[in-house]
Structure formats: C-alpha cells, structure tokens
Scaffold this motif. Sequence first.
Motif, short mmCIF file in Angstrom:
data_model
loop_
_atom_site.label_atom_id
_atom_site.label_comp_id
_atom_site.label_asym_id
_atom_site.label_seq_id
_atom_site.Cartn_x
_atom_site.Cartn_y
_atom_site.Cartn_z
N GLY A 352 -16.95 -5.14 -2.30
CA GLY A 352 -16.35 -5.61 -3.55
C GLY A 352 -14.84 -5.39 -3.54
N ASN A 353 -14.42 -4.21 -3.12
CA ASN A 353 -12.97 -3.92 -3.04
C ASN A 353 -12.29 -4.85 -2.03
N ALA A 354 -12.95 -5.03 -0.87
CA ALA A 354 -12.35 -5.86 0.18
C ALA A 354 -12.09 -7.27 -0.36
N LYS A 356 -11.91 -8.07 -3.56
CA LYS A 356 -10.99 -7.96 -4.70
C LYS A 356 -9.53 -7.87 -4.25
N TYR A 357 -9.29 -7.10 -3.16
CA TYR A 357 -7.90 -6.86 -2.76
C TYR A 357 -7.46 -7.75 -1.58
N THR A 358 -8.17 -8.88 -1.38
CA THR A 358 -7.75 -9.81 -0.32
C THR A 358 -7.46 -11.17 -0.95
N SER A 379 -13.86 -4.64 7.01
CA SER A 379 -12.47 -4.97 7.32
C SER A 379 -12.02 -6.16 6.48
N ASP A 380 -10.77 -6.13 6.10
CA ASP A 380 -10.25 -7.30 5.37
C ASP A 380 -8.83 -7.60 5.81
N SER A 381 -8.39 -8.81 5.50
CA SER A 381 -7.00 -9.20 5.81
C SER A 381 -6.22 -9.22 4.50
N ILE A 383 -4.28 -6.96 1.05
CA ILE A 383 -2.93 -6.46 0.75
C ILE A 383 -2.59 -5.18 1.53
N GLY A 384 -3.62 -4.47 1.99
CA GLY A 384 -3.39 -3.24 2.76
C GLY A 384 -2.73 -2.15 1.92
N MET A 385 -2.56 -1.00 2.58
CA MET A 385 -1.96 0.15 1.86
C MET A 385 -1.03 0.89 2.79
N SER A 386 0.07 1.40 2.24
CA SER A 386 0.99 2.21 3.06
C SER A 386 0.39 3.61 3.22
N PHE A 397 -9.86 8.41 -10.51
CA PHE A 397 -8.91 7.62 -11.34
C PHE A 397 -7.63 7.21 -10.59
N TYR A 398 -7.67 7.31 -9.25
CA TYR A 398 -6.45 6.93 -8.52
C TYR A 398 -6.41 5.43 -8.28
N ARG A 399 -5.34 4.81 -8.71
CA ARG A 399 -5.14 3.38 -8.46
C ARG A 399 -3.75 3.20 -7.88
N ILE A 400 -3.64 2.32 -6.91
CA ILE A 400 -2.31 2.06 -6.34
C ILE A 400 -1.63 1.05 -7.26
N LYS A 401 -0.43 1.44 -7.68
CA LYS A 401 0.27 0.54 -8.62
C LYS A 401 1.42 -0.14 -7.90
N ASP A 404 1.16 -6.23 -5.98
CA ASP A 404 -0.08 -6.85 -5.49
C ASP A 404 -1.28 -6.45 -6.33
N THR A 405 -1.26 -5.24 -6.91
CA THR A 405 -2.47 -4.75 -7.58
C THR A 405 -2.42 -4.91 -9.11
N LYS A 406 -1.22 -5.25 -9.64
CA LYS A 406 -1.13 -5.19 -11.11
C LYS A 406 -2.04 -6.19 -11.82
N LYS A 409 -8.11 -5.92 -11.85
CA LYS A 409 -8.68 -4.95 -12.79
C LYS A 409 -9.46 -3.86 -12.05
N GLY A 410 -9.45 -2.68 -12.57
CA GLY A 410 -10.21 -1.60 -11.93
C GLY A 410 -9.99 -0.29 -12.67
N THR A 411 -10.76 0.73 -12.30
CA THR A 411 -10.68 2.03 -12.99
C THR A 411 -10.19 3.14 -12.07
N GLY A 412 -10.22 2.92 -10.76
CA GLY A 412 -9.85 3.98 -9.83
C GLY A 412 -10.98 4.98 -9.64
N LEU A 413 -12.19 4.59 -10.01
CA LEU A 413 -13.33 5.52 -9.86
C LEU A 413 -14.19 5.18 -8.64
N GLY A 414 -14.17 3.87 -8.25
CA GLY A 414 -15.10 3.38 -7.21
C GLY A 414 -15.07 4.18 -5.92
N LEU A 415 -13.85 4.40 -5.36
CA LEU A 415 -13.78 5.09 -4.06
C LEU A 415 -14.14 6.56 -4.17
N TRP A 416 -13.81 7.18 -5.32
CA TRP A 416 -14.19 8.60 -5.50
C TRP A 416 -15.70 8.72 -5.50
#
Length: 450
Positions: A352-354, A356-358, A379-381, A383-386, A397-401, A404-406, A409-416
């Motif tokens: 879902g994230n892959a 969502k963020y591609t 794997s996805d192509s 936005i990637g992350m530094s 609750f961590y979300r990269i701001k 690309d991500t603004k 939508k999301g809560t920052g809970l999924g990966l935790w």
Amino acid sequence: MPNVIGENLSRGIRFITKNPQILYTVFVAVVIIASFLFVSQLFLNIVVETQERFEKHRLSSMHDVFVELAKKEINNPTYLSGVIDELAGRNETITAFSVVRNVNDKRFVIAALDNDEVGKEPTQNPQIFNTSLIDPESSFSFEVTDGSERYFQVVRAVKGPEGRVIAWVVTESSLSQFDALTRKNIQTTYFVLGGILLVIIILLIRHARIIDYSTLYKRLKEVDQMKDDFVSMASHELRSPLTVIRGYADLLKSINGLSEQDRQNIDRIDIAARGLDDLVGDILDVSRLNQGRLSINMQDVDFVSITKDATLGFQHNAEEKGLSLAFTSGDNVPHIQADPDRLRQVVVNLVGNAVKYTKQGEVAVKLSHDKDKVTLRVSDSGIGMSEEERKNLFQKFYRIKNDDTKEVKGTGLGLWITKQIIEKMNGTISVESIKGVGSHFIVQFPISKK
Ligand code: ADP
C-alpha cells in the motif's frame, strides 16, 4: 507560625505514610551512624587500654631495675639523684621520681627529680605506701588527676638485706600526651561522622526525589492506561457506525438508474468511510500493542499465497495511477511460522505504501528464500527517502514532510505497527532507499523447522 509548622508536619507524615520506603531509609541511616559510633568507641577504648597497659608495664620494668640499684646505693643519695635525672631525661612522660626512705616508720625523700622534695615527707597519699607492702616484689599503679591532667603514680617497695622494707621508689608519669591523642582521635571520628551524615542526607534527598519520580511514574502509567482504555473503547464504538455507513453505501450503489454524479458521491462516502475504518483499525492496533494485548496466532503459513493475494488487492489502485504492479516468487518457497491475518496486514501496509508513494513506474513484490529464511522485498520507483528522513522511519506517528508527501494522506502509524507485528512473529524489517529513485522494504522470517 505554629500553623505553618503543623501544616508541614502533617504533610511530612502524609508523605511518609504514602511512601513507607522513606522509613526504611531513615532506619538504615540511623543504623549506619549508630554502628559507626559503636565501632569507633570500641576501637578507641581498645587503643586507650593498650596504651595505658603499655605505660604501666614500661614503668614497672624501670622500677625492677632501679629497685636493685636503690637497694645497693641506699646510702648514696647523690648517686641515686644522678640516675633519677638521667632516667627522667630519657622519659619525657615522667614528671616525678623519688626515693623515699623508711626509718622507724617515718618516711622522707632522700633523692628526687625535684630537689625541693629532698629531706621532706613525700607528698603522695600515704595509703599508696601501705598498699605497696601487700606485695613488696611488685609495682603498684594508681591513677590520679590534677585538674584536667591524668597521671599514673607507680610505687614499689625496696627491701633491705634483712627482708625489711627500707625504702620506696615512686614515679609519676603524665598521661596528657595520650589524652591529647585520644581527644584528637575523637575529633577525627566526629569529622568523619559529619561527612557520613552529609552523604546520608544527600542520599536521602536524592531518594526522596526518586520516590517522587516513582509516584509520578505510577500516576502517569495510570493516566496512560486510562488513555489507552479510552482510545480502545472509542475505536470500537466508531467501528459499528462505520460498518453501517459502508454497508448502506454499497446498497445505494446497487440501485439502478443512479446518475453519474450520484454514483461519484456514493463512492466518496465509501472511500471516506474506508479511510476512517483503516485509521480506526490502526489506532486499535496501536492501543493493543501498547497494552501487550495484540494476539498473534502463530501457525504454519503459506507466505506465497498470502503475499500474492494481498498484492492483487492493489492491482486496481496501481492501474488507476498508471503503475505496473508485479508479484514474483522463487520456486518452492517454504512455509513460515506466522499469524496469517497479521502477515497479510504486513504485506498490505508495505505494498500500500509503495503504491501510495510512487508517482510513476513500477512496484515489484518478490519472495525468495535461502536455507534459513524467506525474504519479501517490496520495491518501488517512487519518491524515495534520504538517509536523514529514514532515521525515524519506524517510529510511532512519524511522517516525512516534504513537497512529495504533502498531498499524500496518512497517520505515520503503518510502519510502526508493521515493525512491531513482524518482530512479534520473529521476523526483521529493513529499508534501502534513494531519494527520487525509489525504496526497497525487506522483510525476513526464519524458515519453520519441522
Ligand atoms: P503513513 O503512510 O500513514 O504516513 P507509515 O508509517 O506507513 O505512515 O509511513 C511513514 C512515512 O514513511 C510516510 O509518511 C512516508 O513519508 C514514508 N514512506 C513509507 N513508505 C514509503 C515508500 N515506499 N516510499 C517513500 N516513502 C515511504
């Protein structure tokens, strides 16, 4: 004023009743101080006793020698005076030294350290001369005080050739040096005791603060528990109306003759309700994980079919975004030990994230294995992350701001949640990513040994 004292006193008593550990600390402090005082006193007594015994012994040994001399030279007081001067010169504690003659039961000094005494009656208590007669072969010691100074008076009878007592040897030795040393020792003991008291007070203050913190911690835990209970209850209560909304949205969609606008509106209701349902689900999971209530039903599972099904569920979303979504699997991937529902949740979150963020390109889901473990690579192509952005990736609750991500939508809970679940099923998760190029999420589970 008495009011303030009374108030503080009752506050102190309340604090002690609430924290009985403080009594234990005070008890330990008192025991430490009392033991220290007891041991110091004991030690000091032993030292004083030993010193005094040693001094007595020293003086009587001196008498042993001097008496023999006095016996021989009783008629040569000048010679005896010379020896007395020499002995006193060598023993700085000796303050008086005299030879007292006994003539017809009369006593007078014939040689002395202090020449003024010569020819006079001895100044000492006559009783000591009588006492020495009990055993004329031994020296007798008496402790006398003059003001604040202590002395040892040692007396020894001198027997003449016929066995009669012809004289006495009397010495006085000052104990002021010993007493000064003892006073110094007592002073040092009090200094050390003061230090110990200071340390104990500091420890007590620290302890009181720790007790304060522990009370606060207990309270915080209670509040946290109340919050978790509330979140859990509220989430459950939200679930039922949401199910009803989604049910009716489905029912409405099946009505014939709906306009395109109506259909779009119903879809919006459905999407919003599904989003809310997912959020409630995440919050429930967080609350269960926090309270250690998330049940994991471990069993033998076919990772391949679960991953394939979960991936297929995103086919529609991916197509809508113009992404290619592919699932591949190595041959004969073995089963693993996991909870099938939770494993599905992991795959759904990652795929879902892959998606969502591609924005363009592809999402590839791959299963492979070696002799110990099965590896899932999503794997996805996108936005990637530094490296900086990845640092807290698996925190609650961590979300990269960023730009690309603004919009996403999301809560920052999924990966935790995903990480917690994976670890509960004995797996690991890691990430590799290049900003602007794409990301790889790698999940590994040990192969179940039968
Ligand atoms: P959410 O997606 O609800 O914000 P997650 O915990 O799933 O929360 O993800 C946390 C953050 O990690 C996201 O906000 C996003 O910035 C980043 N992220 C997760 N997966 C990817 C991915 N495949 N590509 C790029 N960024 C990602």
